[in-house]
Design an enzyme around this catalytic site. Structure first.
Site, PDB file in Angstrom:
ATOM      1  NE  ARG A  95      12.341  49.695  62.394  1.00 21.83           N
ATOM      2  CZ  ARG A  95      12.563  49.009  61.292  1.00 21.83           C
ATOM      3  NH1 ARG A  95      11.781  48.011  60.956  1.00 21.83           N
ATOM      4  NH2 ARG A  95      13.573  49.304  60.500  1.00 21.83           N
ATOM      5  CE  LYS A 131      13.661  53.936  58.156  1.00 23.17           C
ATOM      6  NZ  LYS A 131      14.577  52.816  57.904  1.00 23.17           N
ATOM      7  CG  ASN A 132      16.204  54.207  54.573  1.00 22.96           C
ATOM      8  OD1 ASN A 132      16.081  53.901  55.766  1.00 22.96           O
ATOM      9  ND2 ASN A 132      15.531  53.607  53.605  1.00 22.96           N
ATOM     10  CB  CYS A 184      13.353  41.635  58.560  1.00 22.95           C
ATOM     11  SG  CYS A 184      13.267  42.286  56.919  1.00 22.95           S
ATOM     12  CG  ASP A 240      11.933  51.413  51.163  1.00 22.41           C
ATOM     13  OD1 ASP A 240      11.817  50.186  51.254  1.00 22.41           O
ATOM     14  OD2 ASP A 240      12.923  52.032  51.596  1.00 22.41           O
ATOM     15  NE  ARG A 242      16.130  43.962  54.277  1.00 23.26           N
ATOM     16  CZ  ARG A 242      15.730  45.119  54.797  1.00 23.26           C
ATOM     17  NH1 ARG A 242      14.774  45.152  55.684  1.00 23.26           N
ATOM     18  NH2 ARG A 242      16.311  46.234  54.434  1.00 23.26           N
ATOM     19  N   PRO A 243      20.098  38.743  53.320  1.00 22.94           N
ATOM     20  CG  PRO A 243      21.029  37.613  51.503  1.00 22.94           C
ATOM     21  CD  PRO A 243      19.750  38.235  51.996  1.00 22.94           C
ATOM     22  CB  ILE A 244      24.950  40.989  55.651  1.00 26.42           C
ATOM     23  CG1 ILE A 244      25.299  39.881  56.662  1.00 26.42           C
ATOM     24  CG2 ILE A 244      23.809  41.828  56.163  1.00 26.42           C
ATOM     25  CD1 ILE A 244      26.105  40.407  57.842  1.00 26.42           C
ATOM     26  CG  ASP A 245      25.433  37.276  50.354  1.00 31.11           C
ATOM     27  OD1 ASP A 245      24.476  38.001  50.711  1.00 31.11           O
ATOM     28  OD2 ASP A 245      25.580  36.890  49.187  1.00 31.11           O
ATOM     29  CG  LEU A 246      26.022  40.729  47.991  1.00 35.73           C
ATOM     30  CD1 LEU A 246      24.985  41.557  47.240  1.00 35.73           C
ATOM     31  CD2 LEU A 246      26.885  39.949  46.997  1.00 35.73           C
ATOM     32  NE  ARG A 279      17.920  43.540  57.288  1.00 36.96           N
ATOM     33  CZ  ARG A 279      18.699  42.493  57.112  1.00 36.96           C
ATOM     34  NH1 ARG A 279      18.475  41.391  57.752  1.00 36.96           N
ATOM     35  NH2 ARG A 279      19.711  42.559  56.261  1.00 36.96           N
TER      36      ARG A 279
HETATM   37  C1  UD1 Z   1      17.971  49.569  52.035  1.00 36.43           C
HETATM   38  C2  UD1 Z   1      16.939  50.428  52.719  1.00 36.43           C
HETATM   39  C3  UD1 Z   1      15.545  49.817  52.547  1.00 36.43           C
HETATM   40  C4  UD1 Z   1      15.243  49.590  51.065  1.00 36.43           C
HETATM   41  C5  UD1 Z   1      16.372  48.808  50.402  1.00 36.43           C
HETATM   42  C6  UD1 Z   1      16.204  48.697  48.902  1.00 36.43           C
HETATM   43  C7  UD1 Z   1      18.128  51.449  54.544  1.00 36.43           C
HETATM   44  C8  UD1 Z   1      18.372  51.526  56.010  1.00 36.43           C
HETATM   45  N1  UD1 Z   1      17.264  50.522  54.123  1.00 36.43           N
HETATM   46  O1  UD1 Z   1      17.970  48.296  52.670  1.00 36.43           O
HETATM   47  O2  UD1 Z   1      14.591  50.696  53.109  1.00 36.43           O
HETATM   48  O3  UD1 Z   1      14.055  48.849  50.933  1.00 36.43           O
HETATM   49  O4  UD1 Z   1      17.638  49.462  50.639  1.00 36.43           O
HETATM   50  O5  UD1 Z   1      16.096  49.936  48.315  1.00 36.43           O
HETATM   51  O6  UD1 Z   1      18.652  52.232  53.780  1.00 36.43           O
HETATM   52  N2  UD1 Z   1      21.219  41.471  49.286  1.00 36.43           N
HETATM   53  C9  UD1 Z   1      21.919  40.302  49.243  1.00 36.43           C
HETATM   54  N3  UD1 Z   1      23.113  40.229  49.922  1.00 36.43           N
HETATM   55  C10 UD1 Z   1      23.623  41.279  50.625  1.00 36.43           C
HETATM   56  C11 UD1 Z   1      22.888  42.486  50.649  1.00 36.43           C
HETATM   57  C12 UD1 Z   1      21.682  42.567  49.970  1.00 36.43           C
HETATM   58  O7  UD1 Z   1      21.498  39.334  48.610  1.00 36.43           O
HETATM   59  O8  UD1 Z   1      24.714  41.149  51.197  1.00 36.43           O
HETATM   60  C13 UD1 Z   1      19.914  41.586  48.572  1.00 36.43           C
HETATM   61  C14 UD1 Z   1      18.727  41.853  49.493  1.00 36.43           C
HETATM   62  O9  UD1 Z   1      18.228  40.666  50.094  1.00 36.43           O
HETATM   63  C15 UD1 Z   1      17.749  42.508  48.550  1.00 36.43           C
HETATM   64  C16 UD1 Z   1      18.660  43.320  47.618  1.00 36.43           C
HETATM   65  O10 UD1 Z   1      19.953  42.735  47.731  1.00 36.43           O
HETATM   66  O11 UD1 Z   1      17.079  41.538  47.806  1.00 36.43           O
HETATM   67  C17 UD1 Z   1      18.747  44.791  47.951  1.00 36.43           C
HETATM   68  O12 UD1 Z   1      19.060  44.939  49.334  1.00 36.43           O
HETATM   69  P1  UD1 Z   1      19.847  46.200  49.890  1.00 36.43           P
HETATM   70  O13 UD1 Z   1      19.942  47.227  48.837  1.00 36.43           O
HETATM   71  O14 UD1 Z   1      21.111  45.743  50.529  1.00 36.43           O
HETATM   72  O15 UD1 Z   1      18.846  46.717  51.021  1.00 36.43           O
HETATM   73  P2  UD1 Z   1      19.204  47.295  52.441  1.00 36.43           P
HETATM   74  O16 UD1 Z   1      20.461  48.065  52.399  1.00 36.43           O
HETATM   75  O17 UD1 Z   1      19.062  46.232  53.457  1.00 36.43           O
END
Ligand code: UD1
Length: 422
Positions: free
Chosen positions: A399, A22-23, A116, A307, A121-125, A92
């Site tokens: 899912r 899936k991922n 969630c 995971d 789970r921010p997207i700031d980066l 997400r």
């Molecule tokens: C993806 C996987 C999810 C897995 C996770 C970590 C998919 C669809 N999902 O989620 O199953 O659990 O990787 O292996 O592939 N973070 C920030 N700012 C950002 C982005 C991330 O602070 O802009 C933090 C997150 O809150 C978390 C960490 O970075 O603590 C890792 O998150 P990230 O690797 O981005 O996870 P996802 O891509 O959401």
């Protein structure tokens, strides 16, 4: 609403074929936006998240022909660049359309995903990196509005934290940007490797695939032409079936798996006393004489995956002795603890660490799934619990697990899907 009814105690045996990841499929589906021609995808898992993202593409105006594990996607006909809340709030990972929409069309609006069950789970980066590539970004009305009227430009991105989705979004954005983008502290999960290979196969020069330093030479606005992509095996589904073997004291063979991708799970289960036969694309687990406790810390690939944390906790809860499980990636990923304790586990939480004292037996109870992987941990526990366990709210499972009850039944489990009475 559906639930799973599981009568515990059956021994499992036989083999199970692992579905596509899936991922891996989600970013690859998002990457089809980088093309205005048809892209064929095979070995897609038959799960809700895949259907949700394909639906989003059709809402944008793309043409999607999807049957079970195969999809043909043509995004030559996209007329809208707005990913609406109704879809993003369901999943997400819809945020993965941000990079490709912006780089191909010079503008887009994507709903903010929000938090969630497993954390903020921010997207700031993702956003800071796109800004470094010249995007103008505004957050308004719950949406990220991004513009780059003259296209994105290559930039040097250093991620403060390793982010899977962030790396994927920026790799896709960089593929059609002007000039070279370098990403330092990039994630290097197998799913990212496959995304990079798909884009590189379309003629984009990418260096450092599979490492934490990627360099991508963009096409300066020219859409890509992709070859057919066969999605890699799902390492989390595979790990979950290994845990099914370990917890139920059964020998199970996984077919169509990449053993290298599940190395950390195999190593941990070996340390717990299980043994393995490892083939080129198959793995057989033989159960431990007596499960030993395990210490593990979740971390980025190739380390132990977050995971798989919940599933290992279910197994550790039946080991002889005390295990320590530390969750480093998500601040709230322990929702399964209280549900496992309802089945008789003895787990204590302190901050980001769970102390898991092994018990001899689980006893059936009604339990509630709280997120995708937590749900599978409850199913694993129910497989061995004495009596009949009902696992509710399994829309989480749907899912991401392709036909979980069908695959477990074929292995000998007594598990049926039922509908809640109204
Ligand atoms: C993806 C996987 C999810 C897995 C996770 C970590 C998919 C669809 N999902 O989620 O199953 O659990 O990787 O292996 O592939 N973070 C920030 N700012 C950002 C982005 C991330 O602070 O802009 C933090 C997150 O809150 C978390 C960490 O970075 O603590 C890792 O998150 P990230 O690797 O981005 O996870 P996802 O891509 O959401």
């Amino acid at each position: 609403m559906d639930y799973l009814q599981i009568n515990g105690g059956n021994k499992l045996r036989g083999s199970v074929t692992i579905s596509g990841a899936k991922n891996a499929a989600l970013p690859i589906i998002a990457a089809t936006i980088l093309s205005d021609k048809e892209v064929a995808l095979t070995n897609l898992p038959n799960v809700v998240d895949i259907r949700t993202l394909l639906k989003l593409l059709t809402m944008l105006g793309g043409e999607v022909d999807h049957h079970e594990t195969v999809a043909k996607v043509n995004n030559g006909s996209i007329t809208s660049t707005k990913a609406v809340y109704e879809i993003v709030s369901q999943m997400r990972a819809s945020i993965l359309v941000l990079g490709p929409l912006l780089t191909r069309f010079g503008e887009c609006e994507v709903s903010l995903p929000g938090g969630c069950a497993i954390g903020q789970r921010p997207i700031d980066l993702h956003l800071t990196a796109l800004e470094a590539m010249g995007a103008q970004i505004e957050i308004k009305g719950g949406y990220v509005r991004a513009e780059a009227p003259n296209g994105l430009k290559g930039a040097k991105i250093i991620f403060d934290k390793i982010t899977v989705g962030g790396t994927e979004n920026i790799v896709m954005a960089a593929a059609m940007a002007k000039g070279t983008t370098t990403i330092l502290n990039a994630a290097k999960e197998p799913e990212i490797v496959q995304l990079c290979e798909m884009i590189a196969d379309a003629g984009v020069k990418i260096e450092g695939i599979g490492t934490s330093e990627l360099s991508i030479e963009g096409t300066d606005g020219k859409p890509l032409e992709f070859k057919e992509v066969e999605i890699i095996p799902d390492r989390i589904e595979a790990g979950t079936y290994l845990c099914a073997g370990a917890i139920s004291n059964s020998t199970i063979t996984l077919d169509k798996v990449n053993p290298e991708h599940i190395r950390s799970s195999i190593d941990k289960l070996e340390s717990m006393g299980c043994t393995f036969d490892i083939g080129k694309d198959s793995v057989t687990i033989h159960p431990a004489d007596e499960l030993k406790p395990v210490n593990l810390i979740t971390i980025e690939y190739p380390g132990f995956p977050t995971d798989m944390q919940a599933q290992f906790m279910a197994v550790a809860a039946l080991a002889k002795g005390e295990s320590l499980i530390e969750e480093r990636l998500f601040e709230n990923r322990f929702m399964h603890v209280s549900e496992l304790n309802r089945l008789g586990a003895d787990i204590w939480l302190k901050g980001s660490t769970a102390a898991v004292k092994g018990v001899d037996l689980f006893y059936a109870a009604d339990v509630m799934a709280t997120d995708l992987r937590a749900s599978s941990a409850l199913v694993l526990a129910a497989l061995v619990a004495e009596g009949t366990t009902n696992v509710r709210r399994i829309y989480h499972l749907d899912r991401g697990y392709d036909n979980l009850e069908g695959k477990l039944s074929a292995l000998g489990a007594d598990i049926v899907r039922k509908k809640e009475e109204a």
